[in-house]
Enzyme design. Structure first.
Site, PDB file in Angstrom:
ATOM      1  N   ARG A  16      48.624  39.399  49.964  1.00 59.51           N
ATOM      2  CA  ARG A  16      48.245  40.828  49.993  1.00 59.51           C
ATOM      3  C   ARG A  16      47.136  41.194  49.011  1.00 59.51           C
ATOM      4  O   ARG A  16      46.590  42.285  49.069  1.00 59.51           O
ATOM      5  CB  ARG A  16      49.493  41.698  49.745  1.00 59.51           C
ATOM      6  CG  ARG A  16      50.355  41.851  50.982  1.00 59.51           C
ATOM      7  CD  ARG A  16      51.678  42.507  50.672  1.00 59.51           C
ATOM      8  NE  ARG A  16      52.613  41.584  50.034  1.00 59.51           N
ATOM      9  CZ  ARG A  16      53.787  41.940  49.530  1.00 59.51           C
ATOM     10  NH1 ARG A  16      54.167  43.207  49.565  1.00 59.51           N
ATOM     11  NH2 ARG A  16      54.577  41.038  48.988  1.00 59.51           N
ATOM     12  N   GLN A  75      54.527  22.924  43.495  1.00 61.08           N
ATOM     13  CA  GLN A  75      55.325  23.176  44.694  1.00 61.08           C
ATOM     14  C   GLN A  75      54.338  23.165  45.865  1.00 61.08           C
ATOM     15  O   GLN A  75      53.578  24.117  46.040  1.00 61.08           O
ATOM     16  CB  GLN A  75      56.036  24.538  44.589  1.00 61.08           C
ATOM     17  CG  GLN A  75      56.960  24.827  45.755  1.00 61.08           C
ATOM     18  CD  GLN A  75      57.433  26.281  45.788  1.00 61.08           C
ATOM     19  OE1 GLN A  75      56.766  27.175  45.265  1.00 61.08           O
ATOM     20  NE2 GLN A  75      58.574  26.519  46.415  1.00 61.08           N
ATOM     21  N   GLY A 142      65.179  42.977  46.226  1.00 62.44           N
ATOM     22  CA  GLY A 142      66.559  42.558  46.433  1.00 62.44           C
ATOM     23  C   GLY A 142      67.490  43.534  45.743  1.00 62.44           C
ATOM     24  O   GLY A 142      67.179  44.047  44.664  1.00 62.44           O
ATOM     25  N   LYS A 354      19.632  39.063  18.702  1.00 59.25           N
ATOM     26  CA  LYS A 354      20.390  37.859  19.101  1.00 59.25           C
ATOM     27  C   LYS A 354      20.278  36.842  17.984  1.00 59.25           C
ATOM     28  O   LYS A 354      19.176  36.592  17.496  1.00 59.25           O
ATOM     29  CB  LYS A 354      19.825  37.272  20.391  1.00 59.25           C
ATOM     30  CG  LYS A 354      20.628  36.109  20.905  1.00 59.25           C
ATOM     31  CD  LYS A 354      19.785  35.028  21.535  1.00 59.25           C
ATOM     32  CE  LYS A 354      19.009  34.241  20.499  1.00 59.25           C
ATOM     33  NZ  LYS A 354      18.319  33.051  21.049  1.00 59.25           N
ATOM     34  N   ARG A 443      -6.430  41.683  14.519  1.00 61.79           N
ATOM     35  CA  ARG A 443      -6.699  42.433  15.735  1.00 61.79           C
ATOM     36  C   ARG A 443      -8.202  42.549  15.900  1.00 61.79           C
ATOM     37  O   ARG A 443      -8.954  42.543  14.920  1.00 61.79           O
ATOM     38  CB  ARG A 443      -6.006  43.800  15.742  1.00 61.79           C
ATOM     39  CG  ARG A 443      -6.355  44.680  14.595  1.00 61.79           C
ATOM     40  CD  ARG A 443      -5.357  45.833  14.475  1.00 61.79           C
ATOM     41  NE  ARG A 443      -5.786  46.738  13.411  1.00 61.79           N
ATOM     42  CZ  ARG A 443      -4.967  47.509  12.706  1.00 61.79           C
ATOM     43  NH1 ARG A 443      -3.679  47.474  12.921  1.00 61.79           N
ATOM     44  NH2 ARG A 443      -5.444  48.300  11.782  1.00 61.79           N
TER      45      ARG A 443
END
Ligand code: UD1
Ligand code: CA
Length: 459
Positions: A16, A75, A142, A354, A443
């Site tokens: 299910r 099983q 049950g 990081k 630069r």
């Protein structure tokens, strides 16, 4: 209490769930469903666990590979809960004592409840004690059938029950405590003469009664504890039950949750007093957060250690990082694994870090990437600064010593070291080490062509 072993039934596919993943491995608040049951058993003092696995046996086995006290019994065919226990028994050969039987799809049972059931079982000298609860709607479970004196006579599955038995509201949770010698004797006698043609574990109750042995029931007050998960609606319900418990505990310990129904904190997270957590915050893993912090809306924190008085602003994502005291982060900052922010650090909007250690009082306030970097104290990292740490093959380190001022739009091509108290001019691409107390500027000189626009317009 003597030795206690546990058998956890987890071989069913979980049809299910409509999933490619076996049911018991579906995550419940960050951990596979079955590991909740395993933890409950461990907490109740269980020394050996046999997991009965079938579908995706290898995945379950792999998940618990590091736990020597957990054995897996396979099983192959799911012929019923009684058959599942039969498959587990060889792994308990030589064991004598009490056996707890649990279900991998009943994850919310607490160690305290299991301990209380074990205590009653021992006290009453029962052969079997079954954990039960009263459900307003017992459909699908049950039913516990008792005699006039209140002794358990048998458990009957809904499909096999009479009209009268279906009206019983005391249900079988699927959790039991059984004496090992009785269990070993009873399991081979279980037949499959029932509506589902399955070997029902519940038949051992009837057997005990026939032998004149005592069978007890241990009703748990909160039916949530024994809810079984069969589909994703129930999975979501179980998640919200866990979240509510975690959130209530935090609030009672002095944490403000502005809207607890929209706050997602995993079990095991620790948060100090007077910290305020706004809505839609997700805090996961082994995260520890100090006192007096403010966690803004829509923040995700995973596996972090955060000190006191942190301000984590909206939309930030923090993973596997260490954050010391009085740090401000975000909005929209991203701390990736291995980030370490010392006291009074400020990480502003659209900054990603990081494997970066950032020294006391240093700031990177806007639009920056700092990866594989060691940054000293009182460093100012200007807007748009990038550590160029990756050459396509290897990662390289950037070191920025104390009191450096990095102007805006600077690229630091690693490996590179900026000596203390230097100034990097805006727009510089740094490709060589910079000595201390220096100005580095790289630069192209600017050229102004006066009147150029006017000449262009005339053609
Ligand atoms: C079972 C109980 C029922 C109880 C309910 C509680 C029986 C006959 N019935 O019914 O009384 O109210 O649990 O949730 O025991 N499993 C295996 N191998 C199998 C069959 C099942 O490992 O061959 C495992 C499942 O993966 C699951 C557990 O046993 O974890 C329970 O099985 P399920 O088929 O869900 O039993 P229910 O019909 O719910
Ligand atoms: Ca079930």
């Amino acid at each position: 209490m003597g030795e206690i072993a546990a058998i956890i039934l987890a071989a069913g596919k979980g049809t299910r769930m409509k999933s490619d993943l076996v049911k018991v491995m579906h995550p419940l608040e960050g951990r596979p469903m079955v590991s909740w049951t395993v933890e409950a058993a461990r907490g109740a003092g269980v020394s050996k666990i046999v997991l009965v696995v079938g579908h995706h046996a290898e995945r379950v086995r792999e998940h618990f590979a590091a736990s020597p006290e957990i054995a897996c019994a396979v099983q192959e065919e799911q012929l019923g809960t009684g058959h599942a226990v039969a498959c587990a028994l060889p792994a308990l050969a030589g064991f004598t004592g009490r056996v707890l039987i649990l279900c991998g799809d009943v994850p919310l049972v607490s160690s305290a409840t299991l301990q209380a059931m074990l205590a009653q079982h021992k006290e009453s000298r029962a052969a079997v004690t079954v954990l039960t609860t009263h459900m307003a709607d017992p459909h699908g479970y049950g039913r516990i059938v008792k005699d006039a004196a209140g002794h358990v006579r048998r458990i009957v599955e809904e499909k096999d029950a009479t009209e009268a038995e279906r009206l019983v509201t005391e249900i079988n949770s699927g959790i039991y405590c059984v004496e090992s010698d009785f269990l070993a004797a009873a399991i081979p006698n279980i037949g499959n003469d029932n509506a589902q043609k399955e070997f029902y574990l519940t038949d051992i109750i009837g057997q005990a009664v026939e032998l004149g042995l005592s069978c007890g029931s241990f009703p748990v007050a909160d039916p949530d504890e024994v809810m079984g998960i069969n589909d994703r609606v129930q999975l979501a319900k179980a998640s919200s039950i866990v979240r509510r418990r975690v959130n209530e505990e935090l609030m009672l310990d002095g944490v403000t949750l502005v809207d607890p129904s929209n706050t997602y904190i995993e079990q095991g997270v620790r948060i100090g007093r007077d910290t305020i957590v706004h809505p839609n915050v997700h805090i996961r893993g082994a995260t520890v957060i100090g006192e007096g912090c403010v966690i803004d809306p829509s923040v995700l924190i995973q596996g972090c250690r955060i000190g006191d008085r942190a301000q984590i602003k909206a939309g930030s994502v923090l993973c596997d990082s260490v954050i010391r005291n009085d740090v401000a982060i975000g909005p929209m900052a991203h701390l990736r694994p291995g980030s370490e922010l010392c006291d009074h650090v400020k990480i502003g909007n659209f900054v990603e870090t990081k494997k970066a250690v950032i020294g006391e009082g240093s700031k990177a306030s806007h639009l920056t990437y700092l990866g594989d970097a060691t940054i000293g104290r009182n460093v100012n990292v200007g807007c748009g600064t990038i550590t160029c740490n990756y050459d396509g093959v290897h990662k390289h380190q950037t070191v920025i010593e104390d009191d450096v001022f990095v102007g805006s739009d600077v690229q630091l091509v690693a490996p590179v070291t900026i000596g203390r108290n230097s100034l990097i001019a805006a727009g510089t691409t740094v490709t060589k080490d910079v000595p201390p107390d220096s100005l580095a500027i790289a630069r192209t000189p600017q050229v102004n062509k006066e009147g150029w626009k006017l000449r262009k317009a005339k053609g």
